[in-house]
Design an enzyme around this catalytic site. Structure first.
Site, mmCIF file in Angstrom:
data_model
loop_
_atom_site.group_PDB
_atom_site.id
_atom_site.type_symbol
_atom_site.label_atom_id
_atom_site.label_comp_id
_atom_site.label_asym_id
_atom_site.label_seq_id
_atom_site.Cartn_x
_atom_site.Cartn_y
_atom_site.Cartn_z
ATOM 1 N N SER A 127 68.971 50.486 -3.881
ATOM 2 C CA SER A 127 68.105 50.586 -2.713
ATOM 3 C C SER A 127 67.071 49.489 -2.822
ATOM 4 O O SER A 127 67.038 48.744 -3.792
ATOM 5 C CB SER A 127 67.423 51.959 -2.648
ATOM 6 O OG SER A 127 66.667 52.089 -1.454
ATOM 7 N N ARG A 373 75.313 47.152 -1.446
ATOM 8 C CA ARG A 373 75.806 48.473 -1.038
ATOM 9 C C ARG A 373 75.769 48.570 0.481
ATOM 10 O O ARG A 373 74.839 48.098 1.129
ATOM 11 C CB ARG A 373 74.940 49.576 -1.650
ATOM 12 C CG ARG A 373 75.420 51.018 -1.384
ATOM 13 C CD ARG A 373 76.739 51.295 -2.071
ATOM 14 N NE ARG A 373 77.085 52.716 -2.084
ATOM 15 C CZ ARG A 373 77.807 53.335 -1.147
ATOM 16 N NH1 ARG A 373 78.227 52.663 -0.079
ATOM 17 N NH2 ARG A 373 78.102 54.613 -1.267
ATOM 18 N N THR A 409 65.590 57.666 1.334
ATOM 19 C CA THR A 409 65.618 58.518 0.147
ATOM 20 C C THR A 409 64.946 59.856 0.399
ATOM 21 O O THR A 409 65.453 60.907 -0.019
ATOM 22 C CB THR A 409 64.948 57.804 -1.035
ATOM 23 O OG1 THR A 409 65.624 56.563 -1.295
ATOM 24 C CG2 THR A 409 64.997 58.660 -2.288
ATOM 25 N N CYS A 574 82.931 40.428 1.484
ATOM 26 C CA CYS A 574 82.833 41.112 0.191
ATOM 27 C C CYS A 574 81.786 40.414 -0.682
ATOM 28 O O CYS A 574 81.882 39.214 -0.927
ATOM 29 C CB CYS A 574 84.189 41.115 -0.518
ATOM 30 S SG CYS A 574 84.093 41.785 -2.202
ATOM 31 N N CYS A 603 84.962 44.772 -8.331
ATOM 32 C CA CYS A 603 84.412 45.654 -7.295
ATOM 33 C C CYS A 603 83.115 46.317 -7.752
ATOM 34 O O CYS A 603 83.068 46.938 -8.821
ATOM 35 C CB CYS A 603 85.449 46.713 -6.930
ATOM 36 S SG CYS A 603 84.889 47.836 -5.626
ATOM 37 N N CYS A 606 80.640 48.817 -3.103
ATOM 38 C CA CYS A 606 79.757 48.768 -1.934
ATOM 39 C C CYS A 606 80.403 49.393 -0.708
ATOM 40 O O CYS A 606 79.702 49.734 0.249
ATOM 41 C CB CYS A 606 79.332 47.331 -1.646
ATOM 42 S SG CYS A 606 80.623 46.284 -0.934
ATOM 43 N N CYS A 609 84.471 46.641 2.419
ATOM 44 C CA CYS A 609 85.800 46.187 2.833
ATOM 45 C C CYS A 609 86.463 47.181 3.776
ATOM 46 O O CYS A 609 87.024 46.802 4.816
ATOM 47 C CB CYS A 609 86.684 45.919 1.614
ATOM 48 S SG CYS A 609 86.837 47.319 0.474
#
Length: 634
Positions: A127, A373, A409, A574, A603, A606, A609
């Site tokens: 975050s 993310r 959050t 990506c 990877c 996130c 894709c």
């Protein structure tokens, strides 16, 4: 007959050991027909622990299904719990803590198990982050005394408009006021929440990735989950280390996987939870953490920008937060409904840092962390139905981010608490003679609690701001409407704007655009993508099934459309260099002279894709538990 695990057995290692003792020996693993090469990324760790970045051969080399090990015949150990929580982020942990608080207050014993796919709690958490403490104040009022890692109060706010070489102040929207908030690492806060949960008696199992949903007999509800198999090779053949996944049977299953969670996605589709709701729209956040010079550091300073480097048809913005210990968090969020397939969010961040507003702060500093993310942007009208027989969706699995506030959050934590209240009430109402039965319970009261909560009120007020950017004049139109709505009408206009186009469907053909000439990284302020990925601590077991799945019979169509129409979009969107469309050699062509290479080892989970690919043919599955990034400062 495989025994159920005793309730007193708390060790994850012991659970797996017991499971193996009662399993038939798998057939000898066949040699995998898939070639693989790797190189070691720069890292200060011992070489045996270095993450390696794979250039794995495509999944089309897999043996036919009839030659694969039949997992449907595997006997599994099962465990019965009262509540099973999938995901160890702020929502899942808040639900777990609240459940045990309620049970302890009444002297009732309930069993709460939390499954986390990361190798440790917090390892997959990303975050900005500036946190509003409203939910934390409700959940753990004495968090300061208990040492929660909220050490840097926000001290100032600014919003600026960027041009390529300059910046100008903008009016500061009221939702973005950070008085009383804290600049934090959410990864650190999540680890602290896990400590509080364990002290209350919550069982937390890192490295246990929930891979399947256990449905009730008629398929309309949930009775638990199955963790994924450990020790399969790329050809889906068992290795010597093979262990089948475990079944967790629960009265209530709460899904807290984060944005675009793999099981949450299946739940929403199968149970039609989005009926009458808007589709979800997403953004991709790409961030770095830097250690900067003391004289450049302004503790608690919060800065946001709009404008450059994004064009008028691309929604997004940037942040720069001054954390504690002379660190700063900086990054960019790019709305994934952008039309230009040549955009690379990663490279947009790299060129952003050369802007004078950022370069001056970073001069002489060191980049120490990188992360990315996907995040929910749909808002109030995109929240699906939250409950179903046997469980519910909490946190970003449903999507409670307040985008104009740039915070989620506090909402994620509160929804976890509301779901816990409903779940506990249902569990407590079960007659004593039925308490040991793992019968799925109804927690539909959670929906009512949410509808009457401050979370719903907060999100409803700003519901029209993000969809206002879907207009003929792009960002300028959205900024104008958002300013009027947030500062004058305050969300009270008698209508709701809607999201009508999926992010992938918003992508236009490459022929309508010119390739973007991104500058080469200088290795000082900007970096190449593999150097950045090496800062995530990402690692996956090399010889395991590729978790980014595309069906063999779809590969040719995928390559044809994505290369010819969209110029290989995945290779740019990506943020971890997972996808490549390489020139084919010999007979390994997928289509149009190209071969799709999936570097699944890279990877960072996130989920971008599967959101943005125009052909919608990539399924993101959980890899072996414990794999993926190892975030600590994000």
């Amino acid at each position: 007959m495989i025994p159920r695990l005793p309730r007193a057995l708390r060790s994850a290692t012991a659970r797996r050991t017991l499971a193996r003792q009662h399993l038939p020996a798998p057939p000898l693993a066949a040699a995998s027909p898939i070639a693989s090469t790797s190189f070691l990324c720069p890292t200060s760790r011992a070489s045996s622990l270095r993450p390696s970045f794979s250039t794995s051969a495509a999944a089309s080399s897999l043996p036919p299904p009839e030659e694969r090990y039949d997992l449907s015949e595997v006997e599994r150990v099962s465990d019965e719990v009262d509540v099973c929580i999938v995901g160890g982020g702020p929502a899942g942990l808040s639900a777990a803590i609240r459940l045990k608080q309620l049970a302890n207050e009444e002297g009732r014993e309930i069993r709460v198990v939390l499954l986390e796919k990361g190798g440790e709690v917090g390892a997959h958490i990303v975050s900005g982050a500036v946190i509003e403490t409203r939910a934390l104040d409700e959940l753990i009022p004495n968090w300061k005394e208990l040492g929660a890692p909220l050490n840097q109060p926000a001290t100032s706010d600014s919003m600026r408009w960027l041009t390529k070489t300059s910046s100008f102040p903008l009016p500061h929207p009221p939702q973005m006021s950070n008085k009383g908030n804290y600049v934090i690492s959410l990864s650190k806060l999540t680890r602290w929440l896990a400590e509080q949960a364990e002290e209350l008696g919550v069982e937390i199992y890192p490295g246990f990735a929930a891979a399947q949903i256990l449905w009730n007999e008629d398929g309309t509800g949930v009775r638990g989950v199955v963790t994924n198999e450990i020790g399969l090779d790329k050809g889906y053949q068992p290795k010597d280390s093979f262990e089948p996944g475990m079944e967790f049977h629960a009265k209530v299953t709460l899904f807290a996987e984060g944005a675009h969670g793999s099981l949450s996605k299946k739940l929403i589709e199968k149970l039609n939870l989005r009926e009458g709701k808007d589709l979800q729209t997403y953004g991709l956040g790409v961030k770095e953490v830097w250690k900067i010079k003391k004289e450049k550091h302004v503790p608690g300073k919060v800065q946001h920008t709009l404008g450059w480097p994004l064009d008028n048809s691309t929604y997004g913005g940037t942040w720069l937060y001054h954390m504690e210990d002379e660190m700063v968090s900086l990054g960019i969020v790019v709305g994934l409904d952008y039309p230009n397939p040549y955009i690379s969010p990663f490279r947009e961040l790299q060129r952003l840092k050369h802007h004078p507003l950022f370069a001056d702060v970073l001069e002489g500093g060191e980049c120490i962390a990188y992360a990315a993310r996907a995040l929910n942007e749909g808002g109030y009208q995109s929240i699906p139905k939250l409950t179903f027989p046997g469980g519910g969706l909490i946190g970003c699995s449903a999507g409670f981010l307040n985008l104009p506030k740039i915070k989620g959050t506090h909402n994620a934590m509160k929804t976890g608490m509301l779901a816990a209240d409903a779940a506990y009430k249902s569990i407590a109402a079960v007659p004593e003679e039925e308490a040991e039965l793992p019968t799925p319970l109804d927690i539909s009261e959670y929906q009512t609690l949410f509808d009457n909560s401050w979370v719903a009120e907060e999100l409803k007020e700003v519901r029209n701001l993000r969809p206002s950017f879907h207009n003929p004049i792009g960002n300028w139109g959205g900024i104008l409407y958002s300013g009027l709505d947030s500062m004058i009408f305050k969300g009270k206009l008698p209508f709701t704007l809607h999201h009508k186009v999926e992010d992938y469907a918003a992508t236009r053909p490459a022929s309508e655009f010119k390739p973007i000439d991104y500058p080469n990284p200088d290795g000082v302020l900007s970096f190449d993508i593999l150097t950045s990925v090496s800062r995530t601590g990402t690692n996956h077991a090399e010889n395991q099934p590729i978790h980014l799945a595309i069906a063999d019979d779809k590969r040719a169509d995928h390559v044809t459309e994505n290369v010819e129409k969209y110029a290989g979009l995945l290779s740019r969107v990506c943020p971890a260099a997972v996808y490549e469309y390489v020139d084919s050699e010999g007979g390994d062509e997928d289509a149009v002279g190209k071969k799709l290479v999936i570097n699944s080892q890279n990877c960072i989970h996130c989920k971008t894709c599967s959101i943005k690919v125009p052909t919608q043919d990539i399924e993101w599955r959980v890899p072996e538990g414990g794999g993926g990034p190892k975030y600590s400062l994000t």
